[in-house]
Design a protein around this motif. Structure first.
Motif, mmCIF file in Angstrom:
data_model
loop_
_atom_site.group_PDB
_atom_site.id
_atom_site.type_symbol
_atom_site.label_atom_id
_atom_site.label_comp_id
_atom_site.label_asym_id
_atom_site.label_seq_id
_atom_site.Cartn_x
_atom_site.Cartn_y
_atom_site.Cartn_z
ATOM 1 N N ARG A 178 0.996 -1.126 -0.194
ATOM 2 C CA ARG A 178 0.009 -0.223 -0.022
ATOM 3 C C ARG A 178 0.706 1.376 0.106
ATOM 4 N NH1 ARG A 178 -4.622 0.090 4.009
ATOM 5 N NH2 ARG A 178 -5.439 1.681 2.602
ATOM 6 N N LYS A 179 2.114 1.171 0.710
ATOM 7 C CA LYS A 179 2.756 2.456 0.727
ATOM 8 C C LYS A 179 3.512 2.721 -0.719
ATOM 9 C CE LYS A 179 4.311 2.789 5.381
ATOM 10 N NZ LYS A 179 5.487 2.740 6.466
ATOM 11 N N SER A 180 3.874 1.582 -1.075
ATOM 12 C CA SER A 180 4.552 1.777 -2.520
ATOM 13 C C SER A 180 3.400 2.275 -3.534
ATOM 14 C CB SER A 180 5.181 0.393 -3.016
ATOM 15 O OG SER A 180 4.454 -0.664 -3.166
ATOM 16 N N GLN A 181 2.396 1.812 -3.526
ATOM 17 C CA GLN A 181 1.202 2.042 -4.394
ATOM 18 C C GLN A 181 1.052 3.736 -4.083
ATOM 19 O OE1 GLN A 181 -2.631 0.244 -3.797
ATOM 20 N NE2 GLN A 181 -3.160 0.554 -5.595
ATOM 21 N N VAL A 182 0.962 4.220 -3.025
ATOM 22 C CA VAL A 182 0.555 5.552 -2.639
ATOM 23 C C VAL A 182 1.890 6.336 -3.087
ATOM 24 C CG1 VAL A 182 0.711 7.254 -0.885
ATOM 25 C CG2 VAL A 182 -0.613 5.278 -0.804
ATOM 26 N N TYR A 183 3.244 5.850 -3.184
ATOM 27 C CA TYR A 183 4.386 6.610 -3.671
ATOM 28 C C TYR A 183 4.294 6.742 -5.207
ATOM 29 C CZ TYR A 183 8.993 7.445 -5.166
ATOM 30 O OH TYR A 183 10.005 8.111 -5.566
ATOM 31 N N ARG A 184 3.785 5.490 -5.833
ATOM 32 C CA ARG A 184 3.716 5.446 -7.207
ATOM 33 C C ARG A 184 2.585 6.597 -7.803
ATOM 34 N NH1 ARG A 184 2.542 -0.326 -8.535
ATOM 35 N NH2 ARG A 184 3.172 -0.743 -6.347
ATOM 36 N N SER A 185 1.566 6.580 -6.997
ATOM 37 C CA SER A 185 0.477 7.463 -7.503
ATOM 38 C C SER A 185 0.986 8.894 -7.384
ATOM 39 C CB SER A 185 -0.711 6.987 -6.689
ATOM 40 O OG SER A 185 -1.954 7.976 -6.835
ATOM 41 N N ASP A 186 1.683 9.241 -6.473
ATOM 42 C CA ASP A 186 2.016 10.455 -6.186
ATOM 43 C C ASP A 186 3.200 10.717 -7.199
ATOM 44 O OD1 ASP A 186 0.752 10.896 -4.074
ATOM 45 O OD2 ASP A 186 2.329 10.632 -2.447
ATOM 46 N N ALA A 187 3.960 9.981 -7.643
ATOM 47 C CA ALA A 187 4.890 10.227 -8.539
ATOM 48 C C ALA A 187 4.349 10.282 -10.106
ATOM 49 C CB ALA A 187 5.841 9.127 -8.895
ATOM 50 N N LEU A 188 2.978 9.420 -10.203
ATOM 51 C CA LEU A 188 2.521 9.810 -11.673
ATOM 52 C C LEU A 188 1.956 10.944 -11.660
ATOM 53 C CD1 LEU A 188 0.858 6.314 -11.941
ATOM 54 C CD2 LEU A 188 2.625 7.142 -13.248
ATOM 55 N N GLY A 244 1.508 16.319 -14.272
ATOM 56 C CA GLY A 244 1.677 17.700 -13.940
ATOM 57 C C GLY A 244 2.792 18.207 -15.236
ATOM 58 N N LYS A 245 4.016 17.809 -15.067
ATOM 59 C CA LYS A 245 4.946 18.164 -15.805
ATOM 60 C C LYS A 245 4.615 17.934 -17.200
ATOM 61 C CE LYS A 245 8.499 17.005 -12.403
ATOM 62 N NZ LYS A 245 9.585 16.117 -12.289
ATOM 63 N N LEU A 246 3.986 16.873 -17.689
ATOM 64 C CA LEU A 246 3.523 16.565 -19.075
ATOM 65 C C LEU A 246 2.561 17.926 -19.482
ATOM 66 C CD1 LEU A 246 3.389 12.800 -19.284
ATOM 67 C CD2 LEU A 246 5.271 14.404 -20.499
ATOM 68 N N ASP A 247 1.664 18.152 -18.485
ATOM 69 C CA ASP A 247 0.802 19.149 -18.912
ATOM 70 C C ASP A 247 1.513 20.468 -19.281
ATOM 71 O OD1 ASP A 247 -1.450 17.509 -18.669
ATOM 72 O OD2 ASP A 247 -1.920 18.100 -16.693
ATOM 73 N N LYS A 248 2.526 20.786 -18.497
ATOM 74 C CA LYS A 248 3.317 22.137 -18.583
ATOM 75 C C LYS A 248 4.113 21.860 -20.154
ATOM 76 C CE LYS A 248 4.068 23.073 -13.710
ATOM 77 N NZ LYS A 248 5.162 23.326 -12.572
ATOM 78 N N ILE A 249 4.585 20.765 -20.391
ATOM 79 C CA ILE A 249 5.358 20.804 -21.593
ATOM 80 C C ILE A 249 4.215 20.729 -22.551
ATOM 81 C CG2 ILE A 249 6.423 19.200 -22.835
ATOM 82 C CD1 ILE A 249 7.742 17.897 -20.408
ATOM 83 N N ILE A 250 3.058 20.431 -22.507
ATOM 84 C CA ILE A 250 2.255 20.548 -23.801
ATOM 85 C C ILE A 250 1.742 21.913 -24.042
ATOM 86 C CG2 ILE A 250 -0.203 19.948 -24.345
ATOM 87 C CD1 ILE A 250 0.156 17.122 -23.153
ATOM 88 N N GLU A 251 1.706 22.623 -22.844
ATOM 89 C CA GLU A 251 1.123 24.029 -22.714
ATOM 90 C C GLU A 251 2.382 24.799 -23.275
ATOM 91 O OE1 GLU A 251 0.226 25.242 -18.933
ATOM 92 O OE2 GLU A 251 -1.606 23.996 -18.696
#
Length: 62
Positions: A32-42, A47-54
């Motif tokens: 569960r902890k690793s799943q939360v970490y992966r979710s935050d990383a995603l 967010g970074k991809l959205d900035k790049i697209i903009e």
């Protein structure tokens, strides 16, 4: 009369059962902890991809 070997065997088996459930609990908690970490990383990557697209859209307009 109680044989000391039987008592020791019962105690050892009880400890194995307790150890199994503790291990299972810790394993699930780790997942569960690793799943939360992966979710935050995603979310950060998204967010970074959205900035790049903009930025790409702004550059293509100019």
């Amino acid at each position: 009369m109680v044989n000391i070997g039987d008592v020791i065997f019962q105690i050892v088996m009880l400890l194995f059962v307790v150890l199994f459930f503790v291990s299972l609990f810790l394993f699930i908690r780790g997942l569960r902890k690793s799943q939360v970490y992966r979710s935050d990383a995603l979310k950060r990557i998204e967010g970074k991809l959205d900035k790049i697209i903009e930025n790409q859209e702004r550059q293509s307009r100019n």
